[in-house]
Scaffold this motif. Structure first.
Motif, PDB file in Angstrom:
ATOM      1  N   ASN A  17       0.967  -1.100  -0.163  1.00 23.43           N
ATOM      2  CA  ASN A  17      -0.170   0.227  -0.118  1.00 23.43           C
ATOM      3  C   ASN A  17       0.873   1.494  -0.071  1.00 23.43           C
ATOM      4  O   ASN A  17       1.838   1.416   0.772  1.00 23.43           O
ATOM      5  CB  ASN A  17      -1.018   0.074   1.213  1.00 23.43           C
ATOM      6  CG  ASN A  17      -1.585   1.633   1.249  1.00 23.43           C
ATOM      7  OD1 ASN A  17      -2.422   1.937   0.319  1.00 23.43           O
ATOM      8  ND2 ASN A  17      -1.671   2.346   2.494  1.00 23.43           N
ATOM      9  N   HIS A  59     -12.764   0.640  14.804  1.00 26.70           N
ATOM     10  CA  HIS A  59     -11.724   2.272  15.042  1.00 26.70           C
ATOM     11  C   HIS A  59     -12.763   3.680  14.735  1.00 26.70           C
ATOM     12  O   HIS A  59     -13.664   3.566  14.165  1.00 26.70           O
ATOM     13  CB  HIS A  59     -10.320   1.787  13.822  1.00 26.70           C
ATOM     14  CG  HIS A  59      -9.515   2.680  13.893  1.00 26.70           C
ATOM     15  ND1 HIS A  59      -9.578   4.120  13.551  1.00 26.70           N
ATOM     16  CD2 HIS A  59      -8.075   2.689  13.884  1.00 26.70           C
ATOM     17  CE1 HIS A  59      -8.521   4.775  13.672  1.00 26.70           C
ATOM     18  NE2 HIS A  59      -7.459   3.925  13.817  1.00 26.70           N
ATOM     19  N   ASP A  81      -4.267  -5.513  10.557  1.00 21.71           N
ATOM     20  CA  ASP A  81      -3.411  -3.907  10.381  1.00 21.71           C
ATOM     21  C   ASP A  81      -3.851  -3.679   9.260  1.00 21.71           C
ATOM     22  O   ASP A  81      -3.835  -2.349   8.932  1.00 21.71           O
ATOM     23  CB  ASP A  81      -1.721  -3.635  11.518  1.00 21.71           C
ATOM     24  CG  ASP A  81      -2.326  -4.092  12.676  1.00 21.71           C
ATOM     25  OD1 ASP A  81      -3.446  -3.919  13.397  1.00 21.71           O
ATOM     26  OD2 ASP A  81      -1.207  -4.415  13.075  1.00 21.71           O
ATOM     27  N   HIS A  82      -3.216  -3.989   8.367  1.00 21.13           N
ATOM     28  CA  HIS A  82      -2.726  -3.492   6.737  1.00 21.13           C
ATOM     29  C   HIS A  82      -4.258  -3.044   6.287  1.00 21.13           C
ATOM     30  O   HIS A  82      -4.078  -2.541   5.619  1.00 21.13           O
ATOM     31  CB  HIS A  82      -2.369  -4.008   5.826  1.00 21.13           C
ATOM     32  CG  HIS A  82      -1.502  -4.213   4.826  1.00 21.13           C
ATOM     33  ND1 HIS A  82      -2.671  -4.012   3.549  1.00 21.13           N
ATOM     34  CD2 HIS A  82      -0.764  -3.623   4.096  1.00 21.13           C
ATOM     35  CE1 HIS A  82      -2.019  -4.031   2.586  1.00 21.13           C
ATOM     36  NE2 HIS A  82      -0.996  -3.115   3.321  1.00 21.13           N
ATOM     37  N   THR A  84      -6.605  -2.526   8.180  1.00 22.92           N
ATOM     38  CA  THR A  84      -7.797  -1.384   9.022  1.00 22.92           C
ATOM     39  C   THR A  84      -6.453  -0.134   8.069  1.00 22.92           C
ATOM     40  O   THR A  84      -7.165   0.889   8.128  1.00 22.92           O
ATOM     41  CB  THR A  84      -7.126  -1.410   9.974  1.00 22.92           C
ATOM     42  OG1 THR A  84      -7.977  -2.802  10.973  1.00 22.92           O
ATOM     43  CG2 THR A  84      -7.731  -0.422  11.046  1.00 22.92           C
ATOM     44  N   HIS A  85      -5.472  -0.438   7.819  1.00 24.65           N
ATOM     45  CA  HIS A  85      -4.720   0.859   7.019  1.00 24.65           C
ATOM     46  C   HIS A  85      -4.989   1.144   5.676  1.00 24.65           C
ATOM     47  O   HIS A  85      -6.169   1.959   5.567  1.00 24.65           O
ATOM     48  CB  HIS A  85      -3.237   0.103   7.285  1.00 24.65           C
ATOM     49  CG  HIS A  85      -2.492   1.780   6.449  1.00 24.65           C
ATOM     50  ND1 HIS A  85      -2.351   3.055   7.423  1.00 24.65           N
ATOM     51  CD2 HIS A  85      -2.249   1.288   5.186  1.00 24.65           C
ATOM     52  CE1 HIS A  85      -1.547   3.169   5.546  1.00 24.65           C
ATOM     53  NE2 HIS A  85      -1.085   2.511   5.215  1.00 24.65           N
ATOM     54  N   GLY A  88      -8.292   2.689   6.246  1.00 27.09           N
ATOM     55  CA  GLY A  88      -8.761   4.220   6.617  1.00 27.09           C
ATOM     56  C   GLY A  88      -7.909   5.335   5.389  1.00 27.09           C
ATOM     57  O   GLY A  88      -8.411   6.082   5.183  1.00 27.09           O
ATOM     58  N   THR A  89      -7.403   4.482   4.043  1.00 29.65           N
ATOM     59  CA  THR A  89      -6.765   5.280   3.380  1.00 29.65           C
ATOM     60  C   THR A  89      -8.069   5.826   2.057  1.00 29.65           C
ATOM     61  O   THR A  89      -8.253   6.739   1.477  1.00 29.65           O
ATOM     62  CB  THR A  89      -5.933   4.435   2.439  1.00 29.65           C
ATOM     63  OG1 THR A  89      -4.569   4.338   3.231  1.00 29.65           O
ATOM     64  CG2 THR A  89      -5.472   5.535   1.253  1.00 29.65           C
ATOM     65  N   ALA A  99      -5.311  11.039   9.147  1.00 36.26           N
ATOM     66  CA  ALA A  99      -5.775   9.633   8.336  1.00 36.26           C
ATOM     67  C   ALA A  99      -7.353  10.536   8.190  1.00 36.26           C
ATOM     68  O   ALA A  99      -7.845   9.016   6.898  1.00 36.26           O
ATOM     69  CB  ALA A  99      -6.396   9.015  10.060  1.00 36.26           C
TER      70      ALA A  99
END
Length: 208
Positions: A17, A59, A81-82, A84-85, A88-89, A99
Protein backbone atom coordinates in the motif's frame (compact mmCIF):
# COMPACT_ATOMS: atom_id res chain seq x y z
CA UNK A 1 0.20 -16.38 3.14
CA UNK A 2 0.61 -19.48 0.99
CA UNK A 3 -2.01 -19.22 -1.77
CA UNK A 4 -1.02 -21.73 -4.44
CA UNK A 5 1.64 -24.08 -5.82
CA UNK A 6 2.55 -23.62 -9.48
CA UNK A 7 5.11 -25.80 -11.26
CA UNK A 8 6.10 -27.23 -7.90
CA UNK A 9 6.88 -23.83 -6.37
CA UNK A 10 4.85 -22.22 -3.56
CA UNK A 11 3.16 -18.90 -4.36
CA UNK A 12 2.83 -16.51 -1.43
CA UNK A 13 0.73 -13.37 -1.22
CA UNK A 14 1.74 -10.21 0.66
CA UNK A 15 0.21 -6.84 1.45
CA UNK A 16 1.15 -3.62 -0.35
CA UNK A 17 0.00 0.00 0.00
CA UNK A 18 1.18 3.47 -0.94
CA UNK A 19 -1.24 6.35 -1.25
CA UNK A 20 -2.13 9.88 -0.20
CA UNK A 21 -4.80 12.42 -1.07
CA UNK A 22 -2.20 14.92 -2.25
CA UNK A 23 -0.52 12.39 -4.52
CA UNK A 24 -3.78 11.45 -6.22
CA UNK A 25 -5.17 15.02 -6.03
CA UNK A 26 -8.32 13.61 -4.40
CA UNK A 27 -8.39 16.57 -2.02
CA UNK A 28 -9.34 18.80 -4.94
CA UNK A 29 -12.68 16.94 -5.10
CA UNK A 30 -13.45 17.53 -1.41
CA UNK A 31 -15.42 20.35 0.15
CA UNK A 32 -13.40 23.49 -0.52
CA UNK A 33 -11.38 21.85 -3.29
CA UNK A 34 -10.51 23.66 -6.51
CA UNK A 35 -12.98 21.62 -8.60
CA UNK A 36 -15.95 22.99 -6.66
CA UNK A 37 -17.52 19.50 -6.58
CA UNK A 38 -17.54 19.29 -2.75
CA UNK A 39 -17.55 15.49 -2.69
CA UNK A 40 -17.27 13.56 0.57
CA UNK A 41 -18.80 10.16 -0.26
CA UNK A 42 -21.70 10.43 2.17
CA UNK A 43 -24.13 7.57 1.55
CA UNK A 44 -21.94 5.96 -1.13
CA UNK A 45 -22.00 2.19 -0.52
CA UNK A 46 -20.50 0.72 -3.69
CA UNK A 47 -16.86 0.63 -2.51
CA UNK A 48 -15.12 -2.60 -1.46
CA UNK A 49 -11.77 -3.69 -0.09
CA UNK A 50 -10.09 -7.08 -0.17
CA UNK A 51 -7.01 -7.52 2.02
CA UNK A 52 -5.06 -9.87 4.29
CA UNK A 53 -7.69 -10.07 7.04
CA UNK A 54 -10.61 -8.35 8.71
CA UNK A 55 -10.84 -4.57 9.10
CA UNK A 56 -11.03 -3.21 12.65
CA UNK A 57 -14.53 -1.80 12.19
CA UNK A 58 -14.53 -0.29 15.70
CA UNK A 59 -11.70 2.13 14.85
CA UNK A 60 -12.54 5.76 15.58
CA UNK A 61 -11.91 6.76 11.97
CA UNK A 62 -14.80 4.54 10.86
CA UNK A 63 -17.20 5.50 13.65
CA UNK A 64 -17.05 9.30 13.48
CA UNK A 65 -20.62 9.62 12.15
CA UNK A 66 -22.25 7.63 14.96
CA UNK A 67 -21.89 4.02 13.77
CA UNK A 68 -19.33 1.97 11.91
CA UNK A 69 -19.12 2.66 8.18
CA UNK A 70 -17.37 -0.70 7.60
CA UNK A 71 -19.26 -3.95 6.99
CA UNK A 72 -17.16 -7.14 7.08
CA UNK A 73 -19.20 -8.96 4.44
CA UNK A 74 -17.46 -12.33 4.52
CA UNK A 75 -17.44 -12.73 8.30
CA UNK A 76 -13.64 -12.77 8.54
CA UNK A 77 -12.61 -12.43 12.18
CA UNK A 78 -8.80 -12.31 12.19
CA UNK A 79 -8.08 -8.57 12.18
CA UNK A 80 -5.35 -7.16 9.97
CA UNK A 81 -3.46 -3.94 10.64
CA UNK A 82 -2.88 -3.61 6.91
CA UNK A 83 -6.55 -4.10 6.02
CA UNK A 84 -7.44 -1.45 8.60
CA UNK A 85 -4.76 0.92 7.28
CA UNK A 86 -5.90 0.55 3.66
CA UNK A 87 -9.53 1.04 4.71
CA UNK A 88 -8.45 4.23 6.44
CA UNK A 89 -6.94 5.40 3.16
CA UNK A 90 -10.32 4.73 1.55
CA UNK A 91 -12.82 6.05 4.13
CA UNK A 92 -10.97 7.37 7.21
CA UNK A 93 -13.19 10.08 8.69
CA UNK A 94 -10.49 12.57 9.66
CA UNK A 95 -10.90 12.35 13.45
CA UNK A 96 -7.14 12.71 13.24
CA UNK A 97 -6.60 15.10 10.33
CA UNK A 98 -3.74 13.11 8.80
CA UNK A 99 -5.92 9.98 8.77
CA UNK A 100 -8.60 11.46 6.52
CA UNK A 101 -9.42 9.08 3.69
CA UNK A 102 -10.27 9.67 0.06
CA UNK A 103 -14.01 8.96 0.55
CA UNK A 104 -14.18 10.17 4.14
CA UNK A 105 -17.94 9.87 4.72
CA UNK A 106 -18.48 6.81 2.55
CA UNK A 107 -19.39 3.23 3.42
CA UNK A 108 -17.11 0.25 2.87
CA UNK A 109 -17.71 -3.44 2.22
CA UNK A 110 -14.72 -5.46 3.48
CA UNK A 111 -13.45 -8.96 2.70
CA UNK A 112 -10.29 -10.91 3.38
CA UNK A 113 -8.39 -12.14 0.33
CA UNK A 114 -9.51 -15.77 0.57
CA UNK A 115 -11.95 -16.59 -2.27
CA UNK A 116 -11.47 -13.03 -3.55
CA UNK A 117 -12.29 -13.77 -7.19
CA UNK A 118 -15.64 -15.45 -6.57
CA UNK A 119 -16.55 -12.75 -4.03
CA UNK A 120 -15.56 -9.98 -6.46
CA UNK A 121 -17.71 -11.46 -9.22
CA UNK A 122 -20.70 -11.74 -6.89
CA UNK A 123 -20.23 -8.25 -5.45
CA UNK A 124 -19.89 -6.72 -8.93
CA UNK A 125 -23.04 -8.48 -10.06
CA UNK A 126 -24.78 -6.96 -7.03
CA UNK A 127 -23.70 -3.42 -7.90
CA UNK A 128 -20.23 -2.92 -6.42
CA UNK A 129 -18.48 -0.25 -8.49
CA UNK A 130 -14.94 0.05 -7.07
CA UNK A 131 -12.68 -2.28 -5.13
CA UNK A 132 -9.20 -1.92 -3.67
CA UNK A 133 -6.64 -4.74 -3.61
CA UNK A 134 -3.38 -3.64 -1.98
CA UNK A 135 -1.72 -7.03 -2.12
CA UNK A 136 -0.10 -9.35 -4.59
CA UNK A 137 2.02 -12.45 -5.05
CA UNK A 138 5.57 -12.36 -3.72
CA UNK A 139 8.03 -12.02 -6.60
CA UNK A 140 11.81 -11.89 -6.73
CA UNK A 141 13.57 -11.49 -3.38
CA UNK A 142 11.76 -10.95 -0.08
CA UNK A 143 13.05 -10.28 3.41
CA UNK A 144 9.88 -10.66 5.49
CA UNK A 145 11.48 -13.16 7.88
CA UNK A 146 14.75 -11.27 8.44
CA UNK A 147 16.74 -13.09 5.78
CA UNK A 148 16.59 -12.87 1.99
CA UNK A 149 14.63 -15.59 0.17
CA UNK A 150 14.42 -15.98 -3.61
CA UNK A 151 10.90 -16.71 -4.91
CA UNK A 152 11.81 -16.81 -8.58
CA UNK A 153 13.03 -19.77 -10.60
CA UNK A 154 16.58 -20.44 -9.39
CA UNK A 155 17.16 -22.66 -12.42
CA UNK A 156 16.86 -19.57 -14.63
CA UNK A 157 18.44 -16.74 -12.61
CA UNK A 158 18.32 -14.95 -9.26
CA UNK A 159 18.70 -11.51 -10.84
CA UNK A 160 15.28 -11.05 -12.47
CA UNK A 161 12.02 -12.86 -11.76
CA UNK A 162 10.19 -13.28 -15.07
CA UNK A 163 6.88 -13.31 -13.16
CA UNK A 164 7.07 -9.53 -12.53
CA UNK A 165 4.20 -8.24 -14.67
CA UNK A 166 3.44 -11.73 -15.96
CA UNK A 167 -0.06 -12.29 -17.37
CA UNK A 168 -1.10 -15.42 -15.54
CA UNK A 169 -4.28 -17.22 -14.55
CA UNK A 170 -5.25 -14.65 -11.90
CA UNK A 171 -4.82 -11.78 -14.37
CA UNK A 172 -7.08 -13.62 -16.79
CA UNK A 173 -9.69 -14.27 -14.10
CA UNK A 174 -9.73 -10.58 -13.07
CA UNK A 175 -10.10 -9.59 -16.72
CA UNK A 176 -13.08 -11.92 -17.01
CA UNK A 177 -14.68 -10.39 -13.90
CA UNK A 178 -14.15 -6.88 -15.28
CA UNK A 179 -15.46 -7.88 -18.72
CA UNK A 180 -18.62 -9.33 -17.21
CA UNK A 181 -19.15 -6.24 -15.04
CA UNK A 182 -18.26 -3.21 -17.22
CA UNK A 183 -19.25 -0.71 -14.50
CA UNK A 184 -16.91 -2.29 -11.94
CA UNK A 185 -13.40 -0.82 -11.48
CA UNK A 186 -10.73 -3.05 -9.88
CA UNK A 187 -7.79 -1.15 -8.35
CA UNK A 188 -4.69 -3.25 -7.67
CA UNK A 189 -1.36 -2.23 -6.20
CA UNK A 190 1.76 -2.58 -8.32
CA UNK A 191 4.03 -3.37 -5.38
CA UNK A 192 7.42 -1.84 -4.70
CA UNK A 193 9.68 -4.89 -4.68
CA UNK A 194 11.38 -4.85 -8.08
CA UNK A 195 15.06 -4.25 -7.40
CA UNK A 196 14.92 -5.61 -3.85
CA UNK A 197 17.50 -8.19 -2.84
CA UNK A 198 20.78 -8.83 -1.04
CA UNK A 199 23.89 -7.00 -2.15
CA UNK A 200 25.36 -10.22 -3.56
CA UNK A 201 22.27 -11.21 -5.58
CA UNK A 202 23.40 -12.66 -8.88
CA UNK A 203 26.76 -13.84 -7.52
CA UNK A 204 25.76 -17.31 -6.43
CA UNK A 205 23.48 -16.41 -3.53
CA UNK A 206 20.61 -18.62 -4.71
CA UNK A 207 18.71 -20.46 -1.97
CA UNK A 208 18.26 -24.24 -2.28
Amino acid sequence: QLMDVIDGKPVYQMTENVGAAKTTRAFELWEGGSTGLNLNGEGYDKLGVWDGGAVRATHQEFNNLGSSRVTQVDGASSQSDHATHVSGTLIGGGVVANAKGMNYKGLLKAYDWNSAESEMATAAANGLEISSHSYGPVRGWSNSTGSWVWHGDANITNEADYLFGFYGSRSREWDQIAYNAPNYLILASAGNDRGDGPSNAGTGNIPP
